[in-house]
Design a protein around this motif. Structure first.
Motif, PDB file in Angstrom:
ATOM      1  N   ARG A 114       0.834  -1.202   0.000  1.00 26.34           N
ATOM      2  CA  ARG A 114       0.000   0.000   0.000  1.00 26.34           C
ATOM      3  C   ARG A 114       0.873   1.257   0.000  1.00 26.34           C
ATOM      4  O   ARG A 114       0.624   2.196  -0.765  1.00 26.34           O
ATOM      5  N   TYR A 115       1.896   1.283   0.837  1.00 26.52           N
ATOM      6  CA  TYR A 115       2.762   2.466   0.892  1.00 26.52           C
ATOM      7  C   TYR A 115       3.636   2.581  -0.350  1.00 26.52           C
ATOM      8  O   TYR A 115       3.982   3.687  -0.759  1.00 26.52           O
ATOM      9  N   ALA A 116       3.975   1.460  -0.960  1.00 25.14           N
ATOM     10  CA  ALA A 116       4.736   1.523  -2.207  1.00 25.14           C
ATOM     11  C   ALA A 116       3.900   2.191  -3.297  1.00 25.14           C
ATOM     12  O   ALA A 116       4.412   3.005  -4.072  1.00 25.14           O
ATOM     13  N   ARG A 117       2.605   1.860  -3.351  1.00 23.35           N
ATOM     14  CA  ARG A 117       1.718   2.485  -4.339  1.00 23.35           C
ATOM     15  C   ARG A 117       1.491   3.967  -4.021  1.00 23.35           C
ATOM     16  O   ARG A 117       1.516   4.810  -4.912  1.00 23.35           O
ATOM     17  N   LYS A 118       1.257   4.267  -2.739  1.00 24.88           N
ATOM     18  CA  LYS A 118       0.958   5.647  -2.346  1.00 24.88           C
ATOM     19  C   LYS A 118       2.135   6.593  -2.545  1.00 24.88           C
ATOM     20  O   LYS A 118       1.932   7.775  -2.808  1.00 24.88           O
ATOM     21  N   THR A 119       3.343   6.077  -2.395  1.00 24.58           N
ATOM     22  CA  THR A 119       4.518   6.953  -2.431  1.00 24.58           C
ATOM     23  C   THR A 119       5.319   6.809  -3.710  1.00 24.58           C
ATOM     24  O   THR A 119       6.449   7.275  -3.779  1.00 24.58           O
ATOM     25  N   GLU A 120       4.734   6.187  -4.711  1.00 22.48           N
ATOM     26  CA  GLU A 120       5.438   5.987  -5.975  1.00 22.48           C
ATOM     27  C   GLU A 120       5.887   7.337  -6.544  1.00 22.48           C
ATOM     28  O   GLU A 120       5.140   8.303  -6.554  1.00 22.48           O
ATOM     29  N   GLY A 121       7.146   7.400  -6.981  1.00 22.39           N
ATOM     30  CA  GLY A 121       7.704   8.609  -7.553  1.00 22.39           C
ATOM     31  C   GLY A 121       8.351   9.532  -6.531  1.00 22.39           C
ATOM     32  O   GLY A 121       8.952  10.536  -6.896  1.00 22.39           O
ATOM     33  N   MET A 122       8.239   9.217  -5.247  1.00 25.17           N
ATOM     34  CA  MET A 122       8.851  10.051  -4.205  1.00 25.17           C
ATOM     35  C   MET A 122      10.301   9.638  -3.996  1.00 25.17           C
ATOM     36  O   MET A 122      10.738   8.588  -4.470  1.00 25.17           O
ATOM     37  N   ASP A 123      11.021  10.448  -3.265  1.00 26.39           N
ATOM     38  CA  ASP A 123      12.389  10.135  -2.870  1.00 26.39           C
ATOM     39  C   ASP A 123      12.390   8.814  -2.088  1.00 26.39           C
ATOM     40  O   ASP A 123      11.566   8.619  -1.195  1.00 26.39           O
ATOM     41  N   PRO A 124      13.307   7.879  -2.419  1.00 24.91           N
ATOM     42  CA  PRO A 124      13.332   6.570  -1.747  1.00 24.91           C
ATOM     43  C   PRO A 124      13.458   6.665  -0.225  1.00 24.91           C
ATOM     44  O   PRO A 124      12.831   5.873   0.492  1.00 24.91           O
ATOM     45  N   ASP A 125      14.244   7.594   0.274  1.00 27.44           N
ATOM     46  CA  ASP A 125      14.369   7.737   1.727  1.00 27.44           C
ATOM     47  C   ASP A 125      13.044   8.170   2.355  1.00 27.44           C
ATOM     48  O   ASP A 125      12.665   7.695   3.429  1.00 27.44           O
ATOM     49  N   LYS A 126      12.351   9.068   1.695  1.00 29.42           N
ATOM     50  CA  LYS A 126      11.057   9.551   2.192  1.00 29.42           C
ATOM     51  C   LYS A 126      10.032   8.405   2.179  1.00 29.42           C
ATOM     52  O   LYS A 126       9.231   8.278   3.107  1.00 29.42           O
TER      53      LYS A 126
END
Length: 185
Positions: free
Chosen positions: A146-158
């Motif tokens: 779920r968090y991988a989908r929600k944060t797709e395209g963000m900085d990997p550390d974030k």
């Protein structure tokens, strides 16, 4: 006195509506006319169980909140357990399923069981059984997806930070979070 030495509210001739609200905040609490009346306490317990499943501890607390004597509430809870109208084991299993559906971990589930008044030993057994079958591992992976989908395209550390924060709030094991984050994020 009930739970934690707290005194009962009210004490006049009319003990019914004393102006305080129930835990849910819906209307005044009706206090028992006779705190020693076992039949009245049993009826109140059955109404509470009809409204929602409860653990023995939570039911006892609610009966005390309604003004019944602690000994009377204990006797009613014991009898309801004997006739199998109250079952902490099955209630704990249903809470574990609910928590797993919310993607909670073992620690978060233990806290929820404790909050709902499930005896500690029964809660430990229910959580251990779920942990052995991989329920919490699956919940952590679902949370990670779920968090991988929600944060797709963000900085990997974030992305990792947000996942770790969510996993920690939900009570997941740090080692499991590390594995999930390493693979998905």
């Amino acid at each position: 006195m009930c739970r934690g030495g707290r005194a009962r509210v009210g004490g006049g001739a009319d003990r019914r509506a004393v102006g305080r609200r129930s835990r849910g905040g819906f209307g005044p609490v009706t206090l028992a006319e006779d705190p020693q009346d076992v039949d009245s306490c049993r009826e109140a317990a059955l109404r509470l169980l009809d409204a929602a499943p409860r653990s023995s501890g939570a039911l006892r607390d609610r009966l005390c909140d309604k003004g019944y004597d602690a000994d009377v509430a204990d006797a009613v809870v014991t009898r309801l357990t004997e006739v199998r109208l109250l079952d902490d084991e099955s209630y704990a299993q249903s809470v574990v399923r609910y928590c797993a559906g919310r993607m909670m971990g073992a620690r978060g589930t233990m806290m929820e069981l404790s909050r709902k008044g499930v005896p500690r030993e029964i809660a430990r057994r229910a959580v251990a059984q779920a942990d052995e079958t991989g329920v919490f591992e699956d919940a952590a992976w679902e949370l990670g997806r779920r968090y991988a989908r929600k944060t797709e395209g963000m900085d990997p550390d974030k992305r990792r930070q947000r996942f770790w924060s969510a996993g920690g709030r939900k009570g997941h094991d740090p080692e499991t979070l590390r594995r999930v984050a390493g693979e998905l994020l």
